[in-house]
Design an enzyme around this catalytic site. Structure first.
Site, PDB file in Angstrom:
ATOM      1  N   GLN A  94       7.540  25.553   9.951  1.00  0.00           N
ATOM      2  CA  GLN A  94       6.333  25.589  10.761  1.00  0.00           C
ATOM      3  C   GLN A  94       5.684  26.969  10.678  1.00  0.00           C
ATOM      4  O   GLN A  94       6.338  27.978  10.894  1.00  0.00           O
ATOM      5  CB  GLN A  94       6.632  25.257  12.222  1.00  0.00           C
ATOM      6  CG  GLN A  94       5.372  25.174  13.085  1.00  0.00           C
ATOM      7  CD  GLN A  94       5.675  24.950  14.545  1.00  0.00           C
ATOM      8  OE1 GLN A  94       6.053  25.891  15.239  1.00  0.00           O
ATOM      9  NE2 GLN A  94       5.513  23.714  15.018  1.00  0.00           N
ATOM     10  N   ARG A 146      14.234  20.256  24.615  1.00  0.00           N
ATOM     11  CA  ARG A 146      15.247  20.676  25.587  1.00  0.00           C
ATOM     12  C   ARG A 146      16.205  19.542  25.952  1.00  0.00           C
ATOM     13  O   ARG A 146      17.381  19.786  26.219  1.00  0.00           O
ATOM     14  CB  ARG A 146      14.558  21.206  26.845  1.00  0.00           C
ATOM     15  CG  ARG A 146      13.790  22.502  26.620  1.00  0.00           C
ATOM     16  CD  ARG A 146      13.037  22.923  27.873  1.00  0.00           C
ATOM     17  NE  ARG A 146      12.105  21.901  28.305  1.00  0.00           N
ATOM     18  CZ  ARG A 146      11.682  21.732  29.556  1.00  0.00           C
ATOM     19  NH1 ARG A 146      12.127  22.530  30.519  1.00  0.00           N
ATOM     20  NH2 ARG A 146      10.825  20.779  29.862  1.00  0.00           N
ATOM     21  N   ASN A 178       5.912  13.843  22.615  1.00  0.00           N
ATOM     22  CA  ASN A 178       6.839  14.924  22.926  1.00  0.00           C
ATOM     23  C   ASN A 178       6.607  15.387  24.365  1.00  0.00           C
ATOM     24  O   ASN A 178       5.476  15.437  24.827  1.00  0.00           O
ATOM     25  CB  ASN A 178       6.613  16.088  21.941  1.00  0.00           C
ATOM     26  CG  ASN A 178       7.408  17.329  22.268  1.00  0.00           C
ATOM     27  OD1 ASN A 178       6.855  18.416  22.343  1.00  0.00           O
ATOM     28  ND2 ASN A 178       8.701  17.200  22.464  1.00  0.00           N
ATOM     29  N   GLY A 179       7.708  15.693  25.049  1.00  0.00           N
ATOM     30  CA  GLY A 179       7.596  16.290  26.368  1.00  0.00           C
ATOM     31  C   GLY A 179       8.327  15.550  27.462  1.00  0.00           C
ATOM     32  O   GLY A 179       8.069  14.378  27.709  1.00  0.00           O
ATOM     33  N   CYS A 190       2.363  26.508  20.907  1.00  0.00           N
ATOM     34  CA  CYS A 190       3.200  27.519  21.576  1.00  0.00           C
ATOM     35  C   CYS A 190       2.446  28.125  22.762  1.00  0.00           C
ATOM     36  O   CYS A 190       1.328  28.636  22.603  1.00  0.00           O
ATOM     37  CB  CYS A 190       3.586  28.617  20.596  1.00  0.00           C
ATOM     38  SG  CYS A 190       4.606  29.908  21.356  1.00  0.00           S
TER      39      CYS A 190
END
Length: 333
Positions: free
Chosen positions: A74, A230, A205-206, A104
């Site tokens: 990335q 995570r 995602n998330g 980010c």
């Protein structure tokens, strides 16, 4: 009708945590189809190959982890021409695609116009992706990871359309803004809005910590694939449990040898002064899933000597310190 398991499960890039050592261990556990590396910061210069190899040593082995899982490097930055030049260089090293970071939330990154800060500039995003797509030879994929926005999600669809129209082959959407950080909830329904607005695959995602949340995320977002961050670090058996409802994940007894493998890898491939910190960092995440990890973390939290920490965790001293030649060989491997 039983819920459909995801088509793909990706392992997220997590700066300062999910490096090549943890990628190695988590892909050995199983269930992961692809990884994305920590971001490689591009700031006005063509990076030498050794920089890419330091962050993505899997490039020495066909772009695969030892378990055979592809890793996509990335890149992150705001200079379209420079990113494209670096993307071409890393693409020549044989990865299974190149990823671009527009997600980010770190202040130090955003201050310099990188990561999620670009979500206020869809025109810049389009220039970066277009230049990268021209520079990276097909059939190597170019993908992008984004959040919903900086302070609000009003331009989320505009940004995703800019990515898709400029040539992104796939978009991962972290369903929070930069301002949200990692504070729950994740707004999976907004991923569905984005997915309906673009003609390329969208990956959700998330805030996925359990198999139930994974299936709920897929249902709400309308996506068929997930990226885990995570949640996977805290529960290394999560991907397997998502794929196979009969799989309960790893017990603590099954987790212990996995953690020991991680220690052995860190001991050989990470500088001595950072080893204890890496072990405590992962133990801290594992506390969410395993009470035993919490007990172990409480015991070693203040220990900064790797040998002493090893004695507390494993009841023994580590083997003799690797020689300089062994460390050189490890870094090459």
């Amino acid at each position: 009708m039983s819920p459909t398991p995801p088509r793909l499960i990706l392992l997220a890039p997590m700066e300062g945590l999910l490096d090549f050592t943890l990628r190695d261990i988590l892909t050995r556990v199983g269930g992961v189809d692809r990884c994305v590396s920590e971001f490689i910061r591009v700031t006005g210069t063509l990076l030498p190959e050794r920089v890419f190899l330091r962050i993505v040593p899997e490039l020495r082995h066909g772009g695969l982890t030892p378990a055979g899982v592809p890793v996509r490097p990335q890149l992150m930055g705001s200079d379209a021409a420079c990113i494209a030049e670096n993307a071409a260089r890393v693409a020549g090293m044989g990865p299974h695609g190149v990823d671009l970071n527009f997600g980010c939330p770190a202040k130090v990154v955003n201050r310099h116009g990188g990561g999620a800060a670009l979500l206020d500039e869809p025109e810049t995003i389009a220039r970066i992706i277009s230049a990268t797509r021209r520079a990276v030879p097909r059939p190597t994929p170019v993908s992008a990871k984004m959040r919903l926005g900086v302070r609000c999600d009003s331009r989320a669809i505009e940004c995703a359309q800019a990515m898709a129209d400029a040539g992104a082959d796939e978009i991962v959407v972290h369903a929070r803004t930069k301002l949200h950080g990692y504070k729950p909830p994740a707004y999976w329904e907004r991923i569905d809005d984005i997915r309906r607005a673009v003609r390329v695959p969208v990956i959700a995602n998330g805030e996925v910590w359990t198999p139930h949340e994974a299936l709920r995320c897929l249902e709400v977002s309308g996506c068929d694939s997930l990226m885990l961050g995570r949640g996977m670090v805290s529960d290394p058996g999560l991907a397997l449990a998502i794929r196979h409802p009969s799989h309960a994940g790893l017990t603590w007894e099954e987790m212990l040898p996995v953690f020991r493998q991680f220690w052995e890898l860190v001991r050989v491939k990470i500088d001595r002064h950072a080893r204890a910190g890496r072990l405590k960092q992962w133990l801290n995440y594992l506390r969410r899933r395993y009470p035993e990890a919490g007990e172990a973390y409480a015991t070693v939290r203040t220990i900064n000597d790797a040998d002493l920490l090893c004695r507390h965790l494993f009841g023994e001293l580590p083997p003799a310190e690797p020689t300089r030649d062994q460390l050189v060989t490890a870094s090459v491997d």
